[in-house]
Design an enzyme around this catalytic site. Structure first.
Site, mmCIF file in Angstrom:
data_model
loop_
_atom_site.group_PDB
_atom_site.id
_atom_site.type_symbol
_atom_site.label_atom_id
_atom_site.label_comp_id
_atom_site.label_asym_id
_atom_site.label_seq_id
_atom_site.Cartn_x
_atom_site.Cartn_y
_atom_site.Cartn_z
ATOM 1 N N TYR A 20 -43.509 4.231 -34.617
ATOM 2 C CA TYR A 20 -43.534 3.277 -33.493
ATOM 3 C C TYR A 20 -42.987 3.952 -32.239
ATOM 4 O O TYR A 20 -43.595 3.886 -31.164
ATOM 5 C CB TYR A 20 -42.713 2.037 -33.854
ATOM 6 C CG TYR A 20 -42.834 0.917 -32.844
ATOM 7 C CD1 TYR A 20 -44.001 0.158 -32.770
ATOM 8 C CD2 TYR A 20 -41.801 0.620 -31.966
ATOM 9 C CE1 TYR A 20 -44.119 -0.868 -31.838
ATOM 10 C CE2 TYR A 20 -41.917 -0.405 -31.036
ATOM 11 C CZ TYR A 20 -43.083 -1.146 -30.978
ATOM 12 O OH TYR A 20 -43.207 -2.167 -30.053
ATOM 13 N N SER A 46 -42.954 -0.141 -25.015
ATOM 14 C CA SER A 46 -41.679 -0.626 -25.537
ATOM 15 C C SER A 46 -40.560 0.304 -25.111
ATOM 16 O O SER A 46 -40.758 1.518 -24.980
ATOM 17 C CB SER A 46 -41.712 -0.677 -27.069
ATOM 18 O OG SER A 46 -40.419 -0.960 -27.568
#
Ligand SMILES: NC(=O)c1ccc[n+]([C@@H]2O[C@H](COP(=O)([O-])OP(=O)(O)OC[C@H]3O[C@@H](n4cnc5c(N)ncnc54)[C@H](OP(=O)(O)O)[C@@H]3O)[C@@H](O)[C@H]2O)c1
Length: 230
Positions: free
Chosen positions: A154, A137
């Site tokens: 994350y 990501s």
């Protein structure tokens, strides 16, 4: 050509399975539970895999090695954010994060894909032009994180996945290993406001995956296979 896609049951993983199958590629999917009928129809096998559980990873590796078919394309797609492991909207920042929420994301998003990849090295090396695509990501890129994102587990886990791809690329010269940002995609994780449908992201990603060349190995790419620009 045979592809293995993790997290095949929903979201981007399901769309990738369907897109690969539409193009005539044999697909093996992994999932933690039952998959929708269209995904099951698109897959040669469904292998049970929970990336939070090292025994489950070992069992999946064993099952795939027993099947014994070369794997041309491994797509480490499965992943989670802090919300799905108990992180609340306001306690996922660096000053508040629960260590267990942080570590679960490292386990599932970074360590799990590495353990799966290395368990499948022989099957990958049996293919003609093997590739590993780690779905990372932009939120693992420090320049992006300076502007956006509030889930430190994350961010850290995707940074780890991206850098692990580069180190794996170095140690596996015969396998093209890349990390990709799939765009901001309308899934349970991306939410309804996201820019891309799952079908659009999957179509562009599959084009990019099929165009990969050895010189891409170690790079962090965007949804179209170009070097990611933060
Ligand atoms: N959506 C976006 O905008 C976006 C942007 C950048 C990167 N990504 C990345 O793209 C990938 C796919 O995300 P998505 O948007 O499709 O998310 P999603 O809709 O939340 O789907 C996540 C997938 O990962 C699987 N998964 C979660 N925890 C797992 C575990 N412990 N073991 C095995 N599988 C597990 C889920 O399986 P279950 O059904 O069993 O939970 C599901 O198939 C992820 O790696 C994500 O980080 C997404």
């Amino acid at each position: 050509m045979r592809a293995l896609v993790t997290g095949a049951g929903r979201g981007l993983g399901a769309a990738l399975v369907n897109e690969l199958a539409t193009r005539g590629i044999t697909v093996i999917g992994t999932a933690r539970r039952d998959v929708p009928t269209d995904v099951a129809r698109s897959c040669e096998h469904i292998v049970q895999l929970d990336l939070a559980d090292r025994l489950s990873i070992a069992a999946a590796v064993n099952e795939l090695n027993t099947i014994g078919e070369p794997i041309d394309l491994l797509v480490n797609n499965a992943g989670l954010d802090g919300r799905s492991v108990g992180g609340g909207e306001h306690d996922r920042g660096p000053l508040e994060i629960d260590p267990n929420v942080f570590m679960r994301q490292i386990e599932v998003n970074a360590l799990g894909p590495l353990l799966l990849s290395r368990g499948l090295v022989e099957l990958l090396q049996a293919a003609t032009a093997p590739r590993i695509v780690n779905v990372s990501s932009q939120l693992g890129h420090p320049e992006v994180v300076r502007r956006a994102g509030r889930d430190v587990g994350y961010n850290a886990s995707k940074a780890a996945l991206t850098t692990t791809s580069a180190t794996l690329a170095r140690d596996l010269p015969g396998v093209t290993v890349v990390a990709v940002h799939p765009g901001w995609v309308r899934t349970d994780m991306g939410g309804p406001e996201a820019a891309l449908s799952v079908e659009e992201s999957a179509t562009r990603l599959v084009d990019a995956m099929l165009a990969l060349r050895p010189e891409h190995s170690g790079q962090f790419l965007d949804v179209d296979g170009y070097p990611f620009q933060p």
